[in-house]
Design an enzyme around this catalytic site. Sequence first.
Site, short mmCIF file in Angstrom:
data_model
loop_
_atom_site.label_atom_id
_atom_site.label_comp_id
_atom_site.label_asym_id
_atom_site.label_seq_id
_atom_site.Cartn_x
_atom_site.Cartn_y
_atom_site.Cartn_z
N ASP A 126 0.83 -1.20 0.00
CA ASP A 126 0.00 0.00 0.00
C ASP A 126 0.86 1.24 0.00
O ASP A 126 1.79 1.33 0.77
CB ASP A 126 -0.81 0.01 1.30
CG ASP A 126 -2.28 -0.05 1.02
OD1 ASP A 126 -2.69 0.62 0.07
OD2 ASP A 126 -3.00 -0.75 1.76
N LYS A 134 -7.37 11.86 10.58
CA LYS A 134 -6.91 11.04 9.45
C LYS A 134 -7.67 11.32 8.15
O LYS A 134 -7.08 11.64 7.13
CB LYS A 134 -7.01 9.55 9.79
CG LYS A 134 -6.56 8.69 8.61
CD LYS A 134 -6.52 7.22 8.92
CE LYS A 134 -6.24 6.46 7.63
NZ LYS A 134 -6.18 5.04 7.78
N ASP A 167 -3.89 2.77 -5.45
CA ASP A 167 -2.51 2.86 -4.94
C ASP A 167 -2.18 1.68 -4.04
O ASP A 167 -1.36 1.76 -3.15
CB ASP A 167 -2.30 4.18 -4.20
CG ASP A 167 -3.28 4.35 -3.07
OD1 ASP A 167 -4.19 3.52 -2.94
OD2 ASP A 167 -3.14 5.32 -2.31
#
Lengths: 396, 1206
Positions: B892, B961, B1120
């Site tokens: 990742d 986040k 991604d």
Amino acid sequence: MWGPALGLPPRLTLSVLGPGRCCILGSGASMRKDLRGRNRRGFSDFHPQPLSDLDCEESPSWVSKSRSEPTRHVTSKKLAKALVGTLLGHYRPSRQLLLECNPGPGILTEALLKAGAKVVALESGKTFIPHLESLRKILDGELQVVHCDFFKMDPRNQELIRPELSSHKLFQNLGVKAAAWSAGVPLKIFGILPSKYERKILWKIVYDLYSCASIYRYGRIELNLFIGDREFKKLTATPQRPDLYHVLSVLWQVACEIKILRMEHWSSFGLYTESGHLEKSKRRDPLHQMHQNLHLVRMTPRKTLFTENLNPINYDIFFHMVKHCFGKRNAPLLHHLRSLSTVDPGDILRQIRRNPGETVLRMYPQDFKRLFEAIEQSEETVFKWVYDESLDDIVI
Amino acid sequence: MSALRWGRGAAELGRTLRCSGRPRPGTEEGTLGGLWGPRRSSSISLCEQDGQKDWGHAELLEVLEARVRQLQTESVVDTNTKRVQGAQPLQGHVCSHWEKKLEAERHGLQQRQEVLQGKRPVGLQSLTLRLEPRIWSKKLAGCLQHAKPEAPGNPSKEQLARALQAALQKLGTQEARQPVRPKAVETHILLLGQRLMHFLQCCLVTGHLPLAHHVLVTHHSKRDKQQLLTLDMYNTVMLGWARKGAFKELVYVFVMLKDSGLSPNLQSYAAALQCMGRGDQDVHIIQRCVKQMVREGFQLEQLFTDLALSEEERAVLLRALVKVEPAFSPPVQAPTPTNTSPLLREIYAKDIPVSYPKLHLPLETLQRLFQQQLQVELSTNVRVQSVEKAPQMTKEVTEARKILQSLRTQWEAELLRALQQTKATMASEAHDGLPTLYPFLCLLSEEELVSVLMQVLQALPPQGQPLLFLAHNLGLRVLNRHLVQQKQGGSYVQELSQHYSKYLQLLAANTQVSSSYLPRQYWEALGPPQAPQQQPWALAVVLQLGKELAELLVRAVQMPRSLAAPQGACRLIPVLYHVYSFRSVRQVGILKPHPAFTQLLEMAAEPTLTFETTEVPMLCPPLPWTSPHSGAYLLSSTKLMRAMEGTTQHQHLLEQCPPEQLHGALDALTQLGNCAWRVNVRVLDLVLEIFRAKGCVRLGVPPPRSEAPQPLQPRPPPDSSPVHKAELRKEMARCLKAAREMHSLRSEALYRLSLAQHLRHHVFWLPHNMDFRGRTYPCPPYFNHLGSDLARALLEFAEGRPLGPHGLDWLKIHLVNLTGLKKRESLHGRLAFADQVMEDILDSADHPMTGRKWWMEADEPWQTLACCMEVAQAVRAPDPAAYISHLPVHQDGSCNGLQHYAALGRDSIGAASVNLIPSDLPQDVYREVAAQVEESRRQDAEEGLRVAQVLEGFISRKVVKQTVMTVVYGVTRYGGRLQIEKRLRELSDFPQEYIWEASHYLVRQVFKSLQEMFSSTRAIQHWLTESANLISHAGWPVEWVTPLGIPIIQPYHREAKVQVKGGIQSLTFTSSVDTNQKPNTLKQKNGFPPNFIHSLDSSHMMLTALHCYRKGLTFVSVHDCFWTHAADIPVMNKVCREQFVRLHSQPILEELAEFLWVRFCSGASARSLKRSDLALIAKLQETLQSLPETGTFDLSQVMGSTYFFS
């Protein structure tokens, strides 16, 4: 089950559907744009926008937008005096609680207090609060000042508003006990509808009323509101004024006894900006709607509003029915009923003694209620309505 | 005296007339003004004045003129023509009633003629179709009529040739006077034009060419309708005749085309020549035509290079051309040049021998699989057994199924009848010259249309569906089926099979083909079969057709009032109701099924689900992508670039760009699609067990409907108070809402699991395409690797690889990553942790439901479980290194958006915080931001800021986040505040009255600290935003080209309302698709930075994919997050880093600036622009020149960073 592609909406957003359930008081994109335009005009001189704000603009909702709208208040002592008489009527003043929304400079408040009324001032503009507090001290009357915006209280979509105060909490603090629907009027509310949101507020209140929510949990609360010309005429329209007769007319007239108390020209009121300054109407080109008369209307919910067949459980179907009928107002009732209900429309119309070819323009507000109740009562099928809660965006 | 002058004026006018063009739609002139061309010479105005004086005279002339015209069309020579011509300008305003009368008379005559000639089409007996046009230009009309003096309506060959010649001739004088096509045409005109165009095309496809001609002629013959006609329409009909070799009809159309003042283009000539080739025409005519074509600036070679022609058409065309120029031979198709992008040089280098990986299956198996997939696609849909627990077969259930069955039979018959009726009505309307939906309804057989309708009816959700959606869905289904059927006709399927089987030689495990070909290259080298040209329809047409069909459903489908009563005994009521729904200020039309019908369906609980073929993964490797519209499914059309329905501008861009430029994207997508998958059966069984029981919300298995909350007290006591009833209602509404949400989650899971079960014993493939920024997605919507944890856990690679020396370690690390427990540990730390909890892992694998259930606590429980099972098997294998693993292992990117920004800006501080710089422990940007926010909060709190004090102890990684992550992708402060507000609400001990203030405060702090940490990021974002702002204000949508060469255009335009009127309800939809529309500046501006970064991350992914493929790896990605076999992780990691460095070593921003400069600034002076626009351009130039400054970060450090992707 076949073809699941239909079960879930396809991956496209034709904008007709919009972002799903929006609230009645939802804000539109156009408003957003307007606001930014205004901000640029108004503040660019002394509030240069920081660089970082370029791509993270504040997107104001209806709430923040209204702050820069000027508010109307009673400023003339003469008018205040006249209003005291109308509002308090023949009651012994001290016996009933009166909630005054957005008193602003407090001219009327003062008059009411002097007449011996028990007043709660619900003020949304922070700037007026100190002044109102001082009023209490000076007059030593029965005044309580609460910082809240009555017209935005208990938003139906639970959005965050400021100042955050629910009617439940407010009434608890004031020590108001819920009264039964069949009992008398527990308290009165006086206010001037913010000119730009009259319709939205009237919609919100009528929803609250039929669903026994917000202030109406506490019984048949009487509203005394100054309403602009246009909305007033619509509100009180009957089939005799087909151009004005609309969904809101039906819903309000079914729900309340509406009494017109007085008419006042807009110029009798003072315009205040957010900062609490009185605006000269000359300087600022008054909006078109400000040129109108304002009507003071008393709206008392009917004792007989709720019946076995129309009550807070199924009021939304009633709303939907009325909206549907006014959606294509020239179509015969028969057509509408075919879309609305699975019960044989012919039978129903016969029951309420209506011609199949008649349109909404032959139906007085109470006729709608009768029509609705006739369908509710019919024993013909298990499924009476095609309506489904997902159809309308009433937010619970 | 006046008569004399008049005569002279007339002569002059005659001359002007001959060379004046006719205005095209949308020019300022009105219909009547347009009659005489946009330019009037002074001599005409003189004569006009005179004419007004002699009004009586003029009226007489008008009558005469009209009569002449009538005679002309009746094919009688009138010697007075020339004299009367002069009178024309005088009677433009008054002649209409005369014209009408004569028109009617003429029409009647023509009909009679046609009857005599027996030309009436089959199936439309009672009506006749017009063939001969009314020609407005005197000269042309004259020619056409000279051509046939002896046999009216049936001219001889030479005469036609002469007419054509005349039509060709006029070009010389008209050339320079082509009316400029106006830029903006009114929407409704555009719609009408669209509709007509589609009508004509559809007529061609369905073999109603005479009808198309008829409608064209009808339109041409009326001035107001003629405005709608465009060159493409004439060309379409002409092409139709050309294919049939019908020369006479073709000449008619050609003459009409000329008559309307248009000048033929390459297509027109191609059609004419094709027709001549078929009809074996005289050399002179062909010569004439070719000569004129060349004079117009078209080369003969262009006929073969610029136009899409079928093999047969090329041959015919060549036959015609060789007659004239025996030496002519069509240009040999030059081999497509190779891609020249420096990033792809290695991939396309010919000199280095490589061996690309092969599939693990032998040729025979793959061929069998191809046949299976072909059968599936030929049968248009797939029936799948539902995994829902079967109901007990009680008497009610059987009864319900029986009723349903008999109702369906009735409905099918009824629908068929209604459809035939509608078709008949529409056919007769079409004969009145209206472009109705008639040919569209002929695309599919009646039975097939009915079956489409029945399927849609079946799938209608109980709460109904907006008519707009339904219409769209129906229209698209018909279109898609038609497209598939079109491919079925002819020899396409056969050719495809042959080529595909050759192609499989490259992929199969047991064949020997020099495999230095990429799949696409091999496919192209094979000379693949040509699919028929297919044009999707405009959205308005799709909707119109869909609405017509939906109305058919509403009208025709009925059921008895009471289902229990014997049928036929009681009255019928409709099954579908058209209701309006009120959403805010909008009113939305909805089709809703009768509740009794819904109940019946539920009761019957039929056990099959039906999917469209494109919703199911493929059973054989997808066709390689070779162009923007060919690839993926065998027969169903798939687009390379997915977009909102009806958007066309990116399609144009893709088609315009040189084919080799797209090779990188085509090959990457082909490769992603070529990865073979299989179902992880053990996980599926466990999931099904839970699914059929009560579900489990925590594990992402939605519970069944029976688990939905029930209101405590369904019926209020009769004397309860309104307030009590209101409470009750609230509770009911809450329950209902919960049930609805559960239902939709449940159905999604049902589709996914049913498909998984359906494919349980299969190997399958997920064809991929991309969005407008180049991000890739699998095409099948329900069952793919992009979904939730559960969806991902159900899939594994069909091909296994031995773990090798380090594979087991990577499996363990992957397992720990999935649990989310050791995010801050080094890889060694994670590995150690895995060994430490090995007992839990083994327990989870052995007793997932009965053991300690360690896996259930993980962040991604199902994937953790799948990984536990794999680890357990590997460690228990005699030789773990030889254990064949099928499990995909992920790597990742850590905050990938910021990684790209930091690399673009060479920003050292930013780079360090997103792991571009080697470090011992993974850096966590979220934690850092949280720490920085906490720091400034502490300062504020000390200064006595109330909200800062309240927030003490509440600022965590979790709170910030989401906002940090999305800031890169352009989240605004408003959106950021909502995100933080949501997080704060989740904190149970946070004082809720401060939420508004606290979220406001926090979002400010987060933005501030991000700005400090990623200073260059902000600068680049700002630069991008500013450029986009200027470009869109100057009136263009932002365009750019990714480093891999994919052209990108932002599809945000100001929306225009489009209305499809008529029927039960007008459908209004906003379309933001027309290229003429102005861009939506706000969206263009705000969208540019995130879209640009996405185009970079997709480029990185594609580069990694291509290079991994070269190294023989299996590679797939979820944006991604890169997946491969455990054994190959080190290789993939190396490639991933290399390609990141390569990508960012390119002068990306410089190239972008240059591209934007060339696209939007150069040539700006040549365009006539307003002064304000010029100022914008100047400012844009300035912005583009001042690129954001870059820092000192050394890009090559990425190569050594362990946690860059981990």
